[in-house]
Design a protein around this motif. Sequence first.
Motif, short mmCIF file in Angstrom:
data_model
loop_
_atom_site.label_atom_id
_atom_site.label_comp_id
_atom_site.label_asym_id
_atom_site.label_seq_id
_atom_site.Cartn_x
_atom_site.Cartn_y
_atom_site.Cartn_z
N ASN A 1 0.84 -1.20 0.00
CA ASN A 1 0.00 0.00 0.00
C ASN A 1 0.87 1.24 0.00
OD1 ASN A 1 -2.96 -0.99 0.64
ND2 ASN A 1 -1.54 -2.27 1.79
N ASP B 1 -6.91 -1.34 7.26
CA ASP B 1 -6.51 -2.28 8.29
C ASP B 1 -7.21 -1.85 9.58
OD1 ASP B 1 -4.63 -2.56 6.15
OD2 ASP B 1 -3.49 -3.90 7.44
N HIS C 1 -9.90 -6.66 9.29
CA HIS C 1 -10.19 -5.74 8.17
C HIS C 1 -11.69 -5.50 8.01
CE1 HIS C 1 -6.08 -5.89 6.48
NE2 HIS C 1 -6.05 -7.12 6.95
ZN ZN Z 1 -2.51 -4.23 5.31
#
Ligand code: ZN
Length: 266
Positions: free
Chosen positions: A13, A141, A189
Amino acid sequence: MKLVVLGSGSKGNCFAIVCDGAVLLIDAGFSVKEIERRLEGAGIVPNALAGIALTHEHGDHASGAVRLAERHGVPILASLGTWQALRPSADACDFLPLGTASTMTVGPFTVSACPTSHDAAEPVALGVTMPGGTSLGAAYDLGRPTQAVRWFLRERHCLILEANHDEALLRTSGYPAVVQQRIAGPGGHLSNFDAARLLGELHHEALRTVVLAHLSLRCNSPDAARTTITEALSARGFRGELVLAEQDGPMHPIEITGPAQQSLFA
Ligand SMILES: [Zn+2]
Ligand SMILES: [Zn+2]
């Protein structure tokens, strides 16, 4: 002001915010070489970097952070727990601690943080405010959206929010039950459904841009995420831009507009 998705998903990310010729990275979850390659692909010179803000230390968010910061002489902005978990060699780069009661400024970016529920040392959601009051929130997250996170993300003009998995696809993913529980649990998540519900709550008149991030390749599909979230946002009258972040960037730059630009639309 522009936002470039350099890549988002379980393999890494990294987002670049560009303002007044300066660049703030949100997370650096690829190798240094890969981040530089993606920045150049987006037409951003890496030496425009002003800082790297981190949500947490997991490899898909921070694997390139310390080396990239060291190489370009820029600070890392993170919670103390994240910084300690990264265990940088002494003096590798400057560290600007992000606490709940303070903000840090690098170049035109004022960065704030809010604790999140996730299985990392001291994970945070990030807020970035730019000249003119344009404000961006990034939260992924996220095991579950706490009241603090809801408060922190309110009234942002641009939201980067996790839509990690589709609940039905997670159940048929072939992951062992214990892994499924971790993904869907309070340390894991947000599902598409969770993200849709949260965006429904957070929607306000000046919300211009929503970027769905950290989509699971195995337990989600862009169609499922888009359909679930579009439904919730349309019900609230959202007329802005909805973008699905892809794992393989850089994606086309997204213009971010805030309160000053908003009046032009009135
Ligand atoms: Zn992650
Ligand atoms: Zn993580």
